[in-house]
Each structure stands twice: as structure tokens, then as C-alpha cells.
Enzyme design. Structure first.
Site, mmCIF file in Angstrom:
data_model
loop_
_atom_site.group_PDB
_atom_site.id
_atom_site.type_symbol
_atom_site.label_atom_id
_atom_site.label_comp_id
_atom_site.label_asym_id
_atom_site.label_seq_id
_atom_site.Cartn_x
_atom_site.Cartn_y
_atom_site.Cartn_z
ATOM 1 N N CYS A 135 0.814 -1.228 0.000
ATOM 2 C CA CYS A 135 0.000 0.000 0.000
ATOM 3 C C CYS A 135 0.844 1.274 0.000
ATOM 4 O O CYS A 135 0.310 2.364 -0.203
ATOM 5 C CB CYS A 135 -0.962 -0.004 1.172
ATOM 6 N N HIS A 268 -3.137 7.151 2.187
ATOM 7 C CA HIS A 268 -3.582 5.821 1.758
ATOM 8 C C HIS A 268 -4.955 5.561 2.370
ATOM 9 O O HIS A 268 -5.178 5.791 3.563
ATOM 10 C CB HIS A 268 -2.576 4.765 2.224
ATOM 11 N N ASN A 298 -10.130 -0.287 0.420
ATOM 12 C CA ASN A 298 -8.672 -0.175 0.349
ATOM 13 C C ASN A 298 -8.205 -0.788 -0.973
ATOM 14 O O ASN A 298 -8.295 -2.002 -1.159
ATOM 15 C CB ASN A 298 -8.076 -0.925 1.554
#
Ligand code: ACO
Length: 341
Positions: A135, A268, A298
Site C-alpha cells: 500500500c 492511503h 482499500n
């Protein structure tokens, strides 16, 4: 007579001016099939997995995510995001001399997803490689592209984050399968005589590898180990909030700026509580946090460029504003990039 130190401190009339990099176009793409919490909860219930939309919203802020069809790959999603970024920049794919794709869900072991995107763009010869920092992948890729532009090695880079995380989810594990989605985002980064990327910092600590991992691999033509995502959610949460705060101050310090100079935090998009916790530590109101986790879940390396593109296209982010991009993910990896947009 000048000392050696004084002589080197004097700028030479012929000294080349420094090269910086600027974002000149952004793009993103989500696969069309949107799964609301209610749809996912009902689908999971049919398979004996019990969860609820209320639990997902309360713990994560996620209301929906997109999943790609089985035959759609990271290069397919990344291609469309890249084409949109090139269009926004007003340049042709043939003008790009570097393609970096941040992904943990590549089309194949090799060649890289970046090479496949280059081929799909119909161009040849530019450098192209994948970057795997989960990520944090996009902030890592942006930092590498910025460094290559600053050295003069390349003039224009396509920096892409593209993921099909649905491929590595265990849909029997309710603690992870409700959190992630598929998507892609991209930016065109171009050499400039004025700073766009002002400062960046990257970090990793492999001693935390086991709190967030997809441990399976191949051996002798067989999948060895479990190829689905495993996460100790609470350990990830605690570490994420701490390292994001540290790296934010580090990058602001490197630029000689204060947190209140940030117009937009573009974190993020993992969990609204982590994002708002980071903003709170920086004393930034939630209204200055670009938020798409509610609609995308996500999307790992794609989440920051997706959020950036949406905020630029919606007019939230305006030219001249100061942006702090922050990533955190498996590895454990984390990093931040400060940008004058
Ligand atoms: N539905 C209903 N109940 C659930 C679900 C679910 N989907 N998932 C877990 N629960 C239950 C648990 O079983 C537990 O039940 P128990 O108390 O009876 O044992 C209870 O909910 C609480 O579980 P916790 O794990 O303590 O819940 P928490 O509040 O920590 O939230 C979460 C879990 C959302 C995963 C949180 O820890 C988190 O967001 N962590 C960070 C995750 C993250 O950011 N990951 C991405 C990193 S980026 C990358 O590199 C991929």
C-alpha cells in the site's frame, strides 16, 4: 584570496539550474461492478460468512468497493488510468520515457505489469518496471520517478498504482475480505524548473513482515502456502498511526514547513479512523483530508492516485495548493511525499 569553501559556495554563471518534477496530469479507473456493503454482506451470508454493513462502516468507514471481472487484470485497469492521465497532461504515450507500476497483484510473475501496460499503450523503448511496496507502492514509485527526473535520466514518467486485490482475498475470512477493492490511478510526472515534488521520505521495517502478508508462493508448478492476504488488523492499525505521524513531520521538516501549510492530506485509503487519526495528530481538520475509502475500500497501491485524481477532477484540489501524500502497508513500508501542485 577565496578559501576552497567560499569558492564552491559561489554559484557559477554556467551552473545548470536544478531539475524538479511536477505532476502535469492524473487519471484513474474503477472496474464497473460496484459492491455495496449490503450486496457483499448478502453474498457472504450465502457462503456462511457473517458480517454486517454497520460493523464495516463503524470500524472502517467503507460503504462500497469495486471488484474486477475474473478476466480483468491489473494491466487492464492501469492502462485506462494511464490513458486518462496522458490525456489530462496533453501528451502522447510516446513522449513518456519511464513507466513505473506499483502493484502487489501483477498480471503474472513476469514480465512486469508496467511492460504489459507499455505494450497496451502501443509504445516501445521506454524504461518500464514494477515496484512492490504494497500500500506504500505509489509513494515509493513517485519518489523513484522524481529522483530519476531530477538526475536528468528521464523527462516524463507515468507513475501508476494498479491492483486487483480481490484475487488475493480469502472470502471466508471476514476480518479482511470486507476491507479491500480493485482499481487504478496514475500520474504523469514531468521535468520542470520549479518544484512540484518538494520533498519525500521512504521507510521499511521487515521485522513486521508477518502482521500483513500474502505468504503463498510457487514451487514445482504448485502453489506453496496460503496465497491469500493475512492481517493482524490491530497491530497494523497501531503501527500505521505512529509511522504516518513520524514520516509526515520528517517530510515537512525536510521542506522547512509546518503542518498548517498543508492544504490537502491525501493518505492511503485503508481505514477512515487511521486517516482521521493522522489528520488529528497534524492538527488538520477532516475537511482537509481527501477521502474516497468510503466508496473504494482499500485499493492498496492504487488508493492514493485514485483519491488524488478524483480530488483534482472534482475541483477540490486546486493548482498551487500544497499536498501531503502518505502511504503505509505490508513490508512493513511507509512513506510521504510533499507536493506543490
Ligand atoms: N464483521 C463482523 N465482525 C467482525 C468482522 C466483520 N467483518 N471482522 C472482525 N469482526 C469481529 C472480530 O471477530 C471481533 O470479535 P470478538 O470481539 O468477538 O472477538 C470484533 O469484530 C473486533 O475485532 P477487531 O479485530 O478487534 O476489530 P477492530 O476494531 O480492530 O477493527 C480492523 C478491525 C477494521 C481490521 C482494524 O483493526 C483496522 O482497520 N486495522 C488496520 C487495517 C489496515 O489498515 N489494513 C491495511 C493496511 S494496507 C496494506 O498494506 C494492505
Amino acid at each position: 584570496m577565496s578559501s576552497r569553501h567560499e569558492a564552491t559556495a559561489q554559484p557559477s554563471a554556467c551552473a545548470p539550474s536544478p531539475i524538479y518534477s511536477r505532476i502535469v496530469g492524473t487519471g484513474s479507473y474503477l472496474p464497473p461492478k460496484r459492491w455495496s456493503n449490503e450486496e457483499l454482506v448478502a453474498w457472504l451470508a450465502e457462503r456462511g460468512v457473517e458480517t454486517s454493513s454497520e460493523w464495516i462502516v463503524e470500524r472502517t468507514g467503507i460503504q462500497a468497493r469495486h471488484f474486477a471481472d475474473p478476466d480483468v487484470t491489473a494491466s487492464d485497469l492501469g492502462l485506462v488510468a494511464a490513458q486518462r492521465a496522458l490525456e489530462a497532461a496533453g501528451i502522447a504515450a510516446s513522449d513518456v520515457d519511464l513507466i513505473i507500476c506499483a502493484t502487489s497483484t501483477p498480471d503474472m510473475v513476469f514480465p512486469s505489469t508496467a511492460c504489459l501496460i507499455q505494450q497496451k499503450l502501443g509504445v516501445h523503448g521506454s524504461a518500464a518496471f514494477d515496484l512492490q511496496a504494497v500500500c506504500s507502492g505509489f509513494v515509493y514509485a513517485l519518489t523513484v520517478a522524481d529522483a530519476m527526473i531530477r538526475t536528468g535520466a528521464v523527462k516524463r514518467a507515468l507513475v501508476i498504482g494498479s491492483e486487483v486485490f480481490s484475487r488475493i482475498l480469502d472470502f471466508k475470512d471476514r476480518t479482511t475480505c470486507v476491507l479491500f477493492g480493485d482499481g487504478a490511478g496514475a500520474v504523469v510526472l514531468q521535468a520542470s524548473d520549479r518544484p512540484g515534488i518538494v520533498a519525500s521520505r521512504l521507510h521499511a521495517d521487515g521485522q513486521h513482515a508477518n502482521i500483513l502478508c500474502t505468504p503463498g508462493t510457487f514451487r514445482g508448478g504448485e502453489v506453496l502456502g496460503d496465497p491469500t492476504l493475512k492481517m493482524d488488523g490491530q497491530a497494523v492499525f497501531k503501527l500505521a498511526v505512529n509511522v504516518l505521524d513520524q514520516v509526515a513531520h520528517e517530510v515537512l521538516g525536510a521542506a522547512g514547513r509546518q503542518a498548517d501549510s498543508i492544504d490537502w492530506l491525501v493518505p492511503h485509503q485503508a481505514n477512515i479512523r487511521i486517516m482521521q487519526g493522522t489528520a488529528r495528530k497534524l492538527k488538520l481538520p477532516n475537511s482537509r483530508v481527501v477521502t474516497t475509502v468510503d466508496q473504494h475500500g482499500n485499493t492498496s497501491a492504487a488508493s492514493i492516485p485514485l483519491a488524488l485524481d478524483q480530488a483534482i477532477r472534482s475541483g477540490q484540489i486546486q493548482p498551487g495548493q500544497s499536498l501531503l501524500l502518505e502511504g503505509v502497508g505490508g513490508g512493513f513500508t511507509w512513506g510521504a511525499v510533499l507536493i506543490d501542485y
